[in-house]
Design a protein around this motif. Structure first.
Motif, PDB file in Angstrom:
ATOM      1  N   ILE A   1      -4.255  -5.017  -7.822  1.00  0.00           N
ATOM      2  CA  ILE A   1      -3.133  -4.412  -8.381  1.00  0.00           C
ATOM      3  C   ILE A   1      -4.686  -3.392  -8.975  1.00  0.00           C
ATOM      4  O   ILE A   1      -4.437  -2.299  -9.630  1.00  0.00           O
ATOM      5  N   GLY A   2      -5.713  -4.057  -9.363  1.00  0.00           N
ATOM      6  CA  GLY A   2      -6.749  -3.643 -10.194  1.00  0.00           C
ATOM      7  C   GLY A   2      -7.083  -2.050  -9.298  1.00  0.00           C
ATOM      8  O   GLY A   2      -7.622  -1.002  -9.706  1.00  0.00           O
ATOM      9  N   GLU A   3      -7.288  -2.480  -7.830  1.00  0.00           N
ATOM     10  CA  GLU A   3      -7.961  -1.196  -6.983  1.00  0.00           C
ATOM     11  C   GLU A   3      -6.263  -0.445  -6.654  1.00  0.00           C
ATOM     12  O   GLU A   3      -7.315   0.771  -6.673  1.00  0.00           O
ATOM     13  N   ARG A   4      -5.872  -0.598  -6.783  1.00  0.00           N
ATOM     14  CA  ARG A   4      -4.588   0.210  -6.438  1.00  0.00           C
ATOM     15  C   ARG A   4      -5.250   0.879  -8.155  1.00  0.00           C
ATOM     16  O   ARG A   4      -4.606   2.759  -8.084  1.00  0.00           O
ATOM     17  N   VAL A   5      -4.680   0.695  -9.391  1.00  0.00           N
ATOM     18  CA  VAL A   5      -4.688   0.989  -9.860  1.00  0.00           C
ATOM     19  C   VAL A   5      -5.738   2.938 -10.163  1.00  0.00           C
ATOM     20  O   VAL A   5      -5.920   3.764 -10.652  1.00  0.00           O
TER      21      VAL A   5
ATOM     22  N   MET B   1      -6.273   9.823  -7.641  1.00  0.00           N
ATOM     23  CA  MET B   1      -6.296  10.534  -6.470  1.00  0.00           C
ATOM     24  C   MET B   1      -5.395  11.677  -7.465  1.00  0.00           C
ATOM     25  O   MET B   1      -5.571  12.736  -7.080  1.00  0.00           O
ATOM     26  N   PHE B   2      -5.298  11.524  -8.898  1.00  0.00           N
ATOM     27  CA  PHE B   2      -5.041  12.085  -9.750  1.00  0.00           C
ATOM     28  C   PHE B   2      -5.650  13.402  -9.923  1.00  0.00           C
ATOM     29  O   PHE B   2      -5.214  14.361  -9.854  1.00  0.00           O
ATOM     30  N   LEU B   3      -6.712  12.721 -10.332  1.00  0.00           N
ATOM     31  CA  LEU B   3      -8.163  13.638 -10.655  1.00  0.00           C
ATOM     32  C   LEU B   3      -8.331  14.643  -9.142  1.00  0.00           C
ATOM     33  O   LEU B   3      -8.567  15.956  -9.524  1.00  0.00           O
ATOM     34  N   ASN B   4      -8.188  14.158  -7.520  1.00  0.00           N
ATOM     35  CA  ASN B   4      -8.384  14.742  -6.742  1.00  0.00           C
ATOM     36  C   ASN B   4      -7.374  16.022  -6.727  1.00  0.00           C
ATOM     37  O   ASN B   4      -7.774  17.417  -6.274  1.00  0.00           O
TER      38      ASN B   4
ATOM     39  N   ASN C   1     -14.282   9.744   0.364  1.00  0.00           N
ATOM     40  CA  ASN C   1     -14.844  10.072   1.360  1.00  0.00           C
ATOM     41  C   ASN C   1     -16.306  10.193   0.440  1.00  0.00           C
ATOM     42  O   ASN C   1     -15.959  10.315  -0.079  1.00  0.00           O
ATOM     43  N   ASN C   2     -17.596  11.478   1.257  1.00  0.00           N
ATOM     44  CA  ASN C   2     -18.320  11.692   0.524  1.00  0.00           C
ATOM     45  C   ASN C   2     -18.067  12.984  -0.238  1.00  0.00           C
ATOM     46  O   ASN C   2     -19.019  13.532  -1.136  1.00  0.00           O
ATOM     47  N   ASP C   3     -17.252  13.138  -0.622  1.00  0.00           N
ATOM     48  CA  ASP C   3     -16.737  14.298  -1.253  1.00  0.00           C
ATOM     49  C   ASP C   3     -16.016  14.126  -2.559  1.00  0.00           C
ATOM     50  O   ASP C   3     -15.386  14.357  -3.924  1.00  0.00           O
ATOM     51  N   GLY C   4     -15.837  12.627  -2.306  1.00  0.00           N
ATOM     52  CA  GLY C   4     -15.331  11.523  -3.581  1.00  0.00           C
ATOM     53  C   GLY C   4     -13.205  12.435  -3.636  1.00  0.00           C
ATOM     54  O   GLY C   4     -12.588  11.643  -4.329  1.00  0.00           O
ATOM     55  N   PHE C   5     -12.628  12.310  -2.605  1.00  0.00           N
ATOM     56  CA  PHE C   5     -10.952  12.413  -2.567  1.00  0.00           C
ATOM     57  C   PHE C   5     -10.660  10.700  -1.640  1.00  0.00           C
ATOM     58  O   PHE C   5     -11.835  10.488  -0.785  1.00  0.00           O
ATOM     59  N   VAL C   6      -9.983  10.042  -2.052  1.00  0.00           N
ATOM     60  CA  VAL C   6      -9.052   9.303  -0.950  1.00  0.00           C
ATOM     61  C   VAL C   6      -9.330   9.363   0.025  1.00  0.00           C
ATOM     62  O   VAL C   6      -8.623  10.297   0.236  1.00  0.00           O
ATOM     63  N   LEU C   7      -9.765   8.938   1.104  1.00  0.00           N
ATOM     64  CA  LEU C   7      -9.122   8.007   1.831  1.00  0.00           C
ATOM     65  C   LEU C   7      -7.705   8.211   2.239  1.00  0.00           C
ATOM     66  O   LEU C   7      -7.270   6.979   1.968  1.00  0.00           O
ATOM     67  N   GLU C   8      -7.565   8.163   3.507  1.00  0.00           N
ATOM     68  CA  GLU C   8      -5.890   8.123   3.906  1.00  0.00           C
ATOM     69  C   GLU C   8      -5.597   7.150   4.012  1.00  0.00           C
ATOM     70  O   GLU C   8      -5.462   5.493   4.137  1.00  0.00           O
TER      71      GLU C   8
ATOM     72  N   GLN D   1      -3.207   4.150   2.667  1.00  0.00           N
ATOM     73  CA  GLN D   1      -2.745   3.058   3.928  1.00  0.00           C
ATOM     74  C   GLN D   1      -2.258   1.760   3.231  1.00  0.00           C
ATOM     75  O   GLN D   1      -1.426   1.002   3.281  1.00  0.00           O
ATOM     76  N   ARG D   2      -3.832   1.130   3.233  1.00  0.00           N
ATOM     77  CA  ARG D   2      -4.299  -0.016   2.983  1.00  0.00           C
ATOM     78  C   ARG D   2      -3.358  -0.438   1.901  1.00  0.00           C
ATOM     79  O   ARG D   2      -3.049  -1.714   1.638  1.00  0.00           O
ATOM     80  N   LEU D   3      -3.457   0.199   0.674  1.00  0.00           N
ATOM     81  CA  LEU D   3      -2.733  -0.139  -0.535  1.00  0.00           C
ATOM     82  C   LEU D   3      -1.376   0.217  -0.905  1.00  0.00           C
ATOM     83  O   LEU D   3      -0.865   0.153  -1.829  1.00  0.00           O
ATOM     84  N   SER D   4      -0.875   0.661   0.443  1.00  0.00           N
ATOM     85  CA  SER D   4       1.072   1.303  -0.376  1.00  0.00           C
ATOM     86  C   SER D   4       1.238   2.425  -0.660  1.00  0.00           C
ATOM     87  O   SER D   4       2.028   2.884  -1.365  1.00  0.00           O
ATOM     88  N   LEU D   5      -0.127   3.659  -0.477  1.00  0.00           N
ATOM     89  CA  LEU D   5      -0.544   4.865  -1.888  1.00  0.00           C
ATOM     90  C   LEU D   5       0.526   5.856  -0.640  1.00  0.00           C
ATOM     91  O   LEU D   5      -0.065   6.873  -1.270  1.00  0.00           O
ATOM     92  N   GLN D   6       0.913   6.020   0.528  1.00  0.00           N
ATOM     93  CA  GLN D   6       1.195   6.799   1.017  1.00  0.00           C
ATOM     94  C   GLN D   6       2.516   8.312   0.207  1.00  0.00           C
ATOM     95  O   GLN D   6       2.717   8.816  -0.338  1.00  0.00           O
TER      96      GLN D   6
END
Length: 87
Positions: A5-9, A15-18, A71-78, A82-87
């Motif tokens: 849950i903490g990781e998802r937060v 994702m919002f910042l990106n 990724n190396n630019d600071g964006f959340v990887l797909e 998927q692992r966190l069910s956040l598609q």
């Protein structure tokens, strides 16, 4: 469950910042930390050349991104989404 849950937060926040345009270039500290300390009262003479290493800082940032699933630019990887069910 609590750790996931903490990781998802953290990932949702990133994702919002990106979405708002925040990327690696914003994940830094003031330039003065990469320059030698200025002599001032209480500073030991042997500490006057202390400073952070820019390359070392970037290596640590790479490691942090890797651990957080970015990724190396600071964006959340797909894969992270998927692992966190956040598609």
């Amino acid at each position: 469950d609590v750790l996931k849950i903490g990781e998802r937060v953290n990932v949702v926040e990133r994702m919002f910042l990106n979405r708002e345009g925040i990327s690696r270039k914003f994940d830094t500290i003031p330039k003065r930390y990469f320059e030698p300390l200025k002599m001032q009262e209480g500073l030991r003479p042997e500490d006057k050349d202390l400073k952070l290493n820019y390359e070392g800082f970037n290596q640590m940032l790479d490691e942090y991104y890797n651990l957080r699933g970015l990724n190396n630019d600071g964006f959340v990887l797909e894969e992270t989404k998927q692992r966190l069910s956040l598609q």
